[in-house]
Write a protein that holds these residues in place. Structure first.
Motif, PDB file in Angstrom:
ATOM      1  N   PHE A  40      28.605  -3.989  10.304  1.00 35.88           N
ATOM      2  CA  PHE A  40      29.038  -4.459  11.789  1.00 35.88           C
ATOM      3  C   PHE A  40      27.743  -4.329  12.682  1.00 35.88           C
ATOM      4  N   ALA A  41      26.304  -4.511  12.324  1.00 33.78           N
ATOM      5  CA  ALA A  41      25.521  -4.777  13.149  1.00 33.78           C
ATOM      6  C   ALA A  41      25.385  -3.389  14.026  1.00 33.78           C
ATOM      7  N   THR A  42      25.598  -2.266  13.540  1.00 39.87           N
ATOM      8  CA  THR A  42      25.487  -1.026  14.270  1.00 39.87           C
ATOM      9  C   THR A  42      26.248  -1.069  15.761  1.00 39.87           C
ATOM     10  N   ARG A  43      27.387  -1.839  15.578  1.00 36.86           N
ATOM     11  CA  ARG A  43      27.959  -2.104  16.925  1.00 36.86           C
ATOM     12  C   ARG A  43      29.168  -1.234  17.164  1.00 36.86           C
ATOM     13  N   GLY A  44      29.174  -0.207  16.318  1.00 44.32           N
ATOM     14  CA  GLY A  44      30.271   0.961  16.488  1.00 44.32           C
ATOM     15  C   GLY A  44      30.101   1.762  17.553  1.00 44.32           C
ATOM     16  N   ARG A  45      31.268   1.657  18.465  1.00 38.91           N
ATOM     17  CA  ARG A  45      31.267   2.675  19.731  1.00 38.91           C
ATOM     18  C   ARG A  45      32.141   4.202  19.375  1.00 38.91           C
ATOM     19  N   THR A  46      31.389   4.578  20.418  1.00 41.34           N
ATOM     20  CA  THR A  46      31.790   6.244  20.338  1.00 41.34           C
ATOM     21  C   THR A  46      33.403   6.225  20.501  1.00 41.34           C
ATOM     22  N   GLU A  47      34.016   5.653  21.320  1.00 39.99           N
ATOM     23  CA  GLU A  47      35.295   5.661  21.789  1.00 39.99           C
ATOM     24  C   GLU A  47      36.258   5.120  20.505  1.00 39.99           C
ATOM     25  N   ASP A  48      35.475   4.574  19.403  1.00 39.11           N
ATOM     26  CA  ASP A  48      36.097   4.196  18.271  1.00 39.11           C
ATOM     27  C   ASP A  48      35.917   5.062  16.952  1.00 39.11           C
ATOM     28  N   MET A  49      35.171   6.155  17.137  1.00 40.16           N
ATOM     29  CA  MET A  49      35.034   7.204  16.266  1.00 40.16           C
ATOM     30  C   MET A  49      35.961   8.380  16.603  1.00 40.16           C
ATOM     31  N   LEU A  50      36.143   8.449  17.961  1.00 39.05           N
ATOM     32  CA  LEU A  50      37.077   9.573  18.184  1.00 39.05           C
ATOM     33  C   LEU A  50      38.684   9.693  17.461  1.00 39.05           C
ATOM     34  N   PRO A  51      39.144   8.494  17.371  1.00 38.17           N
ATOM     35  CA  PRO A  51      40.472   8.670  16.852  1.00 38.17           C
ATOM     36  C   PRO A  51      40.506   9.231  15.273  1.00 38.17           C
ATOM     37  N   VAL A  52      39.187   9.323  14.654  1.00 34.91           N
ATOM     38  CA  VAL A  52      39.025   9.759  13.048  1.00 34.91           C
ATOM     39  C   VAL A  52      38.419  11.080  13.299  1.00 34.91           C
ATOM     40  N   ALA A  53      37.610  11.403  14.155  1.00 36.26           N
ATOM     41  CA  ALA A  53      36.525  12.365  14.142  1.00 36.26           C
ATOM     42  C   ALA A  53      37.159  13.733  13.746  1.00 36.26           C
ATOM     43  N   GLU A  54      38.333  14.157  14.390  1.00 40.19           N
ATOM     44  CA  GLU A  54      39.119  15.572  13.737  1.00 40.19           C
ATOM     45  C   GLU A  54      39.563  15.256  12.608  1.00 40.19           C
ATOM     46  N   LEU A  55      39.960  14.344  12.086  1.00 36.36           N
ATOM     47  CA  LEU A  55      40.563  14.328  10.798  1.00 36.36           C
ATOM     48  C   LEU A  55      39.516  14.222   9.649  1.00 36.36           C
ATOM     49  N   LEU A  56      38.242  13.546   9.940  1.00 33.39           N
ATOM     50  CA  LEU A  56      37.126  13.791   9.082  1.00 33.39           C
ATOM     51  C   LEU A  56      36.517  15.136   9.150  1.00 33.39           C
ATOM     52  N   VAL A 302      40.928   0.500  14.584  1.00 30.60           N
ATOM     53  CA  VAL A 302      39.289   0.310  14.940  1.00 30.60           C
ATOM     54  C   VAL A 302      38.772  -0.880  14.248  1.00 30.60           C
ATOM     55  N   VAL A 303      39.035  -1.378  12.928  1.00 35.74           N
ATOM     56  CA  VAL A 303      38.493  -2.405  12.359  1.00 35.74           C
ATOM     57  C   VAL A 303      38.726  -3.745  13.039  1.00 35.74           C
ATOM     58  N   PRO A 304      40.001  -3.693  13.498  1.00 34.52           N
ATOM     59  CA  PRO A 304      40.086  -5.419  14.221  1.00 34.52           C
ATOM     60  C   PRO A 304      39.190  -5.511  15.191  1.00 34.52           C
ATOM     61  N   LYS A 305      38.582  -4.749  15.855  1.00 32.84           N
ATOM     62  CA  LYS A 305      37.649  -4.926  16.981  1.00 32.84           C
ATOM     63  C   LYS A 305      36.195  -5.451  16.617  1.00 32.84           C
ATOM     64  N   TYR A 306      36.086  -5.192  15.218  1.00 32.55           N
ATOM     65  CA  TYR A 306      34.653  -5.526  14.508  1.00 32.55           C
ATOM     66  C   TYR A 306      34.691  -6.611  13.525  1.00 32.55           C
ATOM     67  N   ARG A 307      35.840  -7.120  12.989  1.00 29.42           N
ATOM     68  CA  ARG A 307      35.794  -7.781  12.010  1.00 29.42           C
ATOM     69  C   ARG A 307      35.065  -9.156  12.285  1.00 29.42           C
ATOM     70  N   HIS A 308      35.001  -9.543  13.387  1.00 28.61           N
ATOM     71  CA  HIS A 308      34.169 -10.689  13.798  1.00 28.61           C
ATOM     72  C   HIS A 308      32.842 -10.619  13.297  1.00 28.61           C
ATOM     73  N   LEU A 309      32.106  -9.200  13.393  1.00 29.48           N
ATOM     74  CA  LEU A 309      30.693  -9.299  13.052  1.00 29.48           C
ATOM     75  C   LEU A 309      30.686  -9.019  11.556  1.00 29.48           C
ATOM     76  N   LEU A 310      31.536  -9.210  10.745  1.00 27.97           N
ATOM     77  CA  LEU A 310      31.595  -8.934   9.404  1.00 27.97           C
ATOM     78  C   LEU A 310      31.150 -10.348   8.857  1.00 27.97           C
ATOM     79  N   ASP A 311      30.255 -10.550   7.995  1.00 26.03           N
ATOM     80  CA  ASP A 311      29.876 -11.828   7.352  1.00 26.03           C
ATOM     81  C   ASP A 311      30.673 -11.929   6.177  1.00 26.03           C
TER      82      ASP A 311
END
Length: 652
Positions: A40-56, A302-311
């Motif tokens: 996703f061209a390094t476009r992942g945002r911090t806010e979209d990492m937090l929902p899984v951070a504690e699970l990871l 999370v992924v629906p925000k970035y699907r448009h960046l996937l080739d």
């Protein structure tokens, strides 16, 4: 006896509390860094990492990669996020699992070697902000470029993971340069400088399963006391098989992604590996149900925000061509984007033919950041601007630095003719250096502090500016409210992300544009006979508003007599077109970012003088005056984004 009974698998074995394996495989998760960087061209945002951070954090990873690589650049440039703040924020949510970052040796997280004072300060601040493991590589495998950062890592009490960049000149491991002995020698060198672990960094997914087996066995035998880590991208489709052979060979740690961020140019997915090793002496011990829960959050929220960046132009998730051109996924996307922006995508095959030649002429360097960009963009320049009479007509600043020795020692000597041409008029001298590159660099922090002044409010701000002066200054103005960030760098909601994907799907199916309601037939239709490929069609045409009326049109007023339109936003002042009789224009040969102008209005220039520095795909290009004269107009300034063909400077 069944296979399951041989492995002593029971229903309980799907849970994390099953009996521990004798030699469990350790895993580093790279979802939060290399996963979204690759897909996703390094476009992942911090806010979209937090929902899984504690699970990871509960999985039991050896480490989680959270930072470094392209994230530092992309965050402040494209996401309006402070890279240092991401590190601090994630550390609040991931408290048990160590953090890992990708450090480009003396390049840090940039595209050139920085002075020692910047390198020391950067490592110290990264450690203080929460980094635990510094995965450190040099693009040329020249470990002289570790002489500053490694002592800084050790001083901070952190883990130094030394990398060997894996590359080839042959279809498989071997040849005259990158042999088994070469890699074993590099591993011994890393042990000698104090590596706490060693990583084989296969950035393009080139390492074949049996080559990986032989390489890992050889390194484990030569350096038995240092844990060995394998990092291999999935691009070619071999990485999952390579990982299993690596496990058989005794590798200690592997990199994987959670499955929504896996495959393509990313990494193998974790979950199939967990199930493949279940009940063996390398069982990870991970709870597959916990992994499934993390994936559900990623897929839905999370992924629906970035699907448009996937080739998704390719049906296949692998690209076997990488084995032919050896271009890492990130580098390949850069080349395609650059050619597309220049309306030259039809030249891609020529770029692939030219790339091995450029790589050979520049010393058979590994293709990894920043050398992948150095080779890739120079190749594009050669294809687009060279003539039958002259090669290397437009040489990037980074190729000149490479030829001078500012990146280190190349695997084979640089072509003497290319080197001599690159160093003509080079500011540091026309004779290349052989010492450690940073030894010729003056300290930078004090100068950077004077330039940025009060806009940098702490050491982290200062380092961001020192690493990225143009975009760093722009970000700090956004950060402290001195400028409003443009809409394209603002966060997108889940609903907005889903709408973008939906609109793309509608566009593909032709449903995005609503069909207008059919009007009633009027009395002014005119009939036409139309023939297309010997097929006959009869069509009726009616102009809206009735029969057209002829009327005289007065001569248009001269442009300079037209009333000026008030711009809606600050704009660069207009310049005459490139063919203006008033002077010779310097135009942008490609889309890019203005780094700086070297001349001022009214200043005299000679033909061949550098006037503008244009950054394209992170590489700097010197735009020169074609005639001698005086600078009449400058239509750009540092930080401007310009289009191909845009007039930047006028010389009269």
């Amino acid at each position: 006896m069944s296979e399951h009974s041989q492995l002593n698998i029971t229903a309980m074995d799907y849970r994390k509390d099953r009996p521990a394996a004798a030699n469990p495989l350790k895993i580093m998760d790279v979802t939060l860094r290399d996963g979204h960087q690759s897909l996703f061209a390094t476009r992942g945002r911090t806010e979209d990492m937090l929902p899984v951070a504690e699970l990871l954090d509960e999985v039991g990873f050896w480490a989680i990669e959270t930072w470094g690589g392209a994230t530092f650049d992309t965050m402040h440039r494209y996401l309006n996020e402070d890279p240092w703040e991401r590190l601090r924020t994630l550390k609040k949510h991931i408290r048990k699992t160590p953090f890992s970052m990708l450090l480009r040796g003396q390049n840090l997280v940039g595209y050139r070697n920085y002075a020692d004072d910047v390198a020391e300060a950067f490592v110290a601040r990264a450690a203080e902000n929460g980094m635990d493991i510094f995965r450190t590589f040099d693009a040329l495998n020249d470990y002289r470029n570790f002489e500053t950062v490694v002592p800084a890592i050790k001083k901070a009490g952190k883990h130094f993971q030394g990398c060997i960049c894996y590359t080839m000149t042959e279809p498989r491991l071997g040849g005259e340069v990158y042999t088994l002995d070469y890699y074993v020698e590099r591993a011994r060198a890393l042990e000698a400088i104090g590596a706490d672990s060693i990583c084989i960094k296969d950035m393009a997914g080139l390492i074949a399963p049996y080559d990986a087996y032989a390489l890992i066995r050889a390194i484990k035998q030569a350096v038995p006391s240092v844990p060995l880590h394998l990092h291999s991208h999935f691009t070619s489709g071999m990485a999952s098989m390579t990982q299993l052979k690596a496990v058989e060979a005794g590798v200690d740690i592997l990199d994987t992604c959670m499955s929504p961020y896996a495959y393509r140019t990313s990494h193998p997915a974790l979950e199939p590996l967990v199930m493949s090793l279940l009940g063996t002496d390398r069982d990870t011990g991970f709870d597959i149900r916990a992994l499934a829960a993390i994936n559900e959050v990623l897929e839905k929220d999370v992924v629906p925000k970035y699907r448009h960046l996937l080739d998704e132009n390719r049906l296949s998730v692998i690209d076997i061509n990488v084995l032919l051109h050896q271009t890492p996924g990130g580098m390949l996307s850069n080349l395609v984007n650059q050619l597309r922006e220049m309306d030259a995508l039809d030249k891609l095959d020529e770029v692939f033919r030219e790339l091995p030649r450029v790589r050979r002429e520049l010393g058979q360097i590994p293709l990894v950041t920043p050398t992948s960009q150095i080779v890739g963009i120079q190749t594009v320049n050669n294809v687009l601007f060279d003539t039958p009479e002259e090669r290397y007509k437009m040489i990037t600043a980074q190729v000149k630095d490479l030829c001078f020795g500012l990146y280190g020692k190349t695997a084979t000597p640089i072509d003497p003719e290319v080197q001599a041409k690159a160093l003509q008029g080079y500011p540091r001298g026309e004779e290349p250096i052989s010492c450690r590159a940073a030894e010729v660099l003056e300290p930078e922090l004090e100068k950077a502090a004077a330039e940025i002044g009060d806009l940098a409010r702490d050491q982290d701000d200062l380092l961001l500016y020192a690493l990225y002066p143009v975009t760093g200054r722009k970000f700090l103005r956004w950060k402290y409210g001195l400028e409003n960030p443009p809409a394209e760098v603002l966060a997108r909601s889940l609903e907005e992300g889903r709408k973008v994907v939906s609109d793309i799907e509608k566009a593909k199916s032709g449903l995005l544009v609503e069909k207008p309601q059919t009007p009633e037939k009027g009395e002014n239709f005119r009939s036409f006979n139309v023939f297309v490929d010997n097929e006959y069609f009869r069509i009726e045409v009616e102009e809206e508003g009735g029969v057209p009326q002829l009327r005289s049109v007065p001569h248009a007023a001269p442009l300079n007599a037209m009333p000026a339109r008030k711009p809606s936003a600050p704009a660069r002042k207009a310049a005459p077109p490139a063919d203006s009789a008033e002077g010779a224009a310097i135009t942008a040969p490609m889309p890019g970012l203005i780094v700086r102008t070297e001349k001022r209005v009214g200043e005299a220039v000679a033909a061949g003088d550098t006037v503008v520095i244009l950054e394209a795909m992170k590489m700097e290009n010197a735009l020169k005056a074609q005639v001698s004269g005086t600078i009449k107009a400058i239509n750009c300034q540092s930080g401007d984004n310009v289009r191909k063909g845009e007039v930047l400077v006028l010389v009269e």
